[in-house]
Every structure is written in structure tokens, then in C-alpha cells.
Design a protein around this motif. Structure first.
Motif, short mmCIF file in Angstrom:
data_model
loop_
_atom_site.label_atom_id
_atom_site.label_comp_id
_atom_site.label_asym_id
_atom_site.label_seq_id
_atom_site.Cartn_x
_atom_site.Cartn_y
_atom_site.Cartn_z
N SER A 57 -14.61 16.39 -8.41
CA SER A 57 -13.90 15.62 -7.38
C SER A 57 -14.50 15.84 -5.99
N ALA A 58 -15.27 16.91 -5.80
CA ALA A 58 -15.82 17.20 -4.48
C ALA A 58 -17.34 17.24 -4.46
N PHE A 87 -21.78 17.58 -1.32
CA PHE A 87 -20.36 17.89 -1.32
C PHE A 87 -19.64 16.90 -0.41
N ARG A 88 -18.47 16.43 -0.84
CA ARG A 88 -17.69 15.48 -0.05
C ARG A 88 -16.24 15.95 0.00
N HIS A 89 -15.60 15.69 1.14
CA HIS A 89 -14.19 16.03 1.30
C HIS A 89 -13.51 14.93 2.10
N SER A 97 -19.21 15.05 4.55
CA SER A 97 -20.19 15.30 3.50
C SER A 97 -21.27 16.24 4.00
#
Length: 237
Positions: A57-58, A87-89, A97
Motif C-alpha cells: 500500500s505504500a 515510497f508513497r504516502h 513520495s
């Protein structure tokens, strides 16, 4: 020539061949593949395939393959590929990111280089703004190090399938080998900017984009230099 294009086609086909749960897969045809205001395809038409593979999910991995048309900028390579673990949030309309971008060039491994990048993207209604930074630490392939700062914005025109957008960036860095530094900074530090309009219909889009740079006309003599670093109007689909 047939063998050369068959290799490009084979590698492009590998990029969309990702698991069915991939977030996005796309293919673009453009009259000139441009990065940061300078051409990566010798000023000629190019194809680009992209895919994004979610790992969690991240965390996901973005893939890109671009036909370079034997561009002098990348040593005459036919195909460039970028692998970007990231990585993304997300928090509401804000997305952050951070990751790496590994640039690989077919038959020109001595010109491969890597960048670290981070960015943010904020959406509200039909509008979106973004900003980011990419840094390539000192590497022989690019003749030093390279820093790129950029920002942009886009807005959908209410009641129409049109989106207008624009933005720009600034490239700087240190130089240890001026000949190879000309790949990303032909003529030294420079600004670039662009404006465009895109028409979308379901999963198909066409657009026009104008871009320009402040790249100096007094560029050093380098086998990695070409003339496609100024103003340009490109079309894509």
C-alpha cells in the motif's frame, strides 16, 4: 535496421507485461521525447511505455521505456529504461513520495546513472499542484553531480474534456568532466519551462506542449551535445 527495431519492440513489450493488479499501464507516441526542456530522442518522434507495479500500500515500482532514436545525448543508444522504486504516502488530497530513479541505456552501460528523488502532489477539485527535487550524486556517466528542482500545476476546464497545465524547473550541479556534464546540463546551469493543453476521452488523450530553456547557445564541444535544447512545440497521444 530491422534487427535494431525488433530489439526496441521486444523491450517495450516487456514493460506493459506486468501483473494484472498493476495500477497503471500506458503507451505514448510523441513528436519529441523531452526531459527538463532538452530532447532525449534527437528531436525526432518517439514511443514511451510506462507501468506502475504496486508492491504494497505504500511502495510501488514505476517502469518506463523510451525510444531514443540513437540520440547523441546518450551515446547513440536506441532505448532508455528507467526503474523507479518509490515510497508513497497519501493524506487527503496530499501525496508525498520518495525513491530512486535508475536510468539504463541499451548497449551504453557506461552512461547509466541513478538519481534520488522526492516530491509532493496536492489535488483540490479540478486543480493539482506538484513540486519535487531530483539529485544525482557524483557519477562518471554525467561528469559530476546534478540537482533538479521543479514545480507545476494543472487544472481541468469546467464543462470540457480539456486540461491546461504548466510548470518549470532549474538544473544545477558541479562539473568534473565538462564533456559528460553536457548530457544533463548542456551549457551549464539552466531554467526550463513548459505550458500545455490536453484533451481526454475515457482512456485516450491527445495534447500539445510548448517547452523552452535558458540553455546557453555557447555550449562546449561534446559528443553528447545535440541541437535540440531550445524552444519546441510537441504533440502527443
Amino acid at each position: 535496421m530491422i534487427h535494431r527495431f525488433s530489439r526496441i519492440a521486444s523491450l517495450l513489450l516487456l514493460v506493459p507485461a506486468v501483473p494484472a493488479h498493476a495500477q497503471t499501464v500506458s503507451l505514448e507516441a510523441t513528436t519529441d521525447a523531452r526531459e527538463r526542456g532538452i530532447s532525449w530522442s534527437d528531436g525526432r518522434p518517439a514511443l514511451e511505455a510506462r507501468a506502475s507495479i504496486p508492491v504494497s500500500s505504500a511502495f510501488d515500482v514505476d517502469l518506463r521505456a523510451t525510444t531514443l532514436r540513437n540520440s547523441a545525448r546518450h551515446g547513440g543508444s536506441e532505448l532508455g529504461m528507467t526503474v523507479s522504486p518509490r515510497f508513497r504516502h497519501g493524506m487527503g488530497g496530499l501525496s508525498l513520495s520518495a525513491g530512486l530513479d535508475g536510468h539504463v541505456f541499451l548497449d551504453e552501460s557506461r552512461l547509466n546513472f541513478v538519481e534520488a528523488s522526492a516530491g509532493l502532489d496536492y489535488s483540490i477539485g479540478p486543480a493539482r499542484i506538484d513540486a519535487g527535487v531530483s539529485y544525482a550524486p557524483r557519477q562518471k556517466a554525467i561528469g559530476g553531480d546534478n540537482l533538479y528542482l521543479h514545480a507545476g500545476a494543472a487544472i481541468g476546464v469546467p464543462g470540457t474534456p480539456l486540461t491546461v497545465y504548466g510548470g518549470g524547473g532549474y538544473t544545477t550541479g558541479s562539473t568534473r568532466n565538462a564533456v559528460r556534464a553536457a548530457r544533463l546540463r548542456p551549457g551549464g546551469d539552466a531554467w526550463d519551462h513548459y505550458v500545455g493543453v490536453e484533451h481526454s476521452l475515457m482512456k485516450f488523450a491527445v495534447g500539445l506542449r510548448y517547452s523552452d530553456t535558458t540553455v546557453s547557445s555557447n555550449r562546449i564541444a561534446s559528443p553528447f551535445n545535440d541541437r535540440h535544447a531550445g524552444s519546441r512545440l510537441t504533440a502527443y497521444a
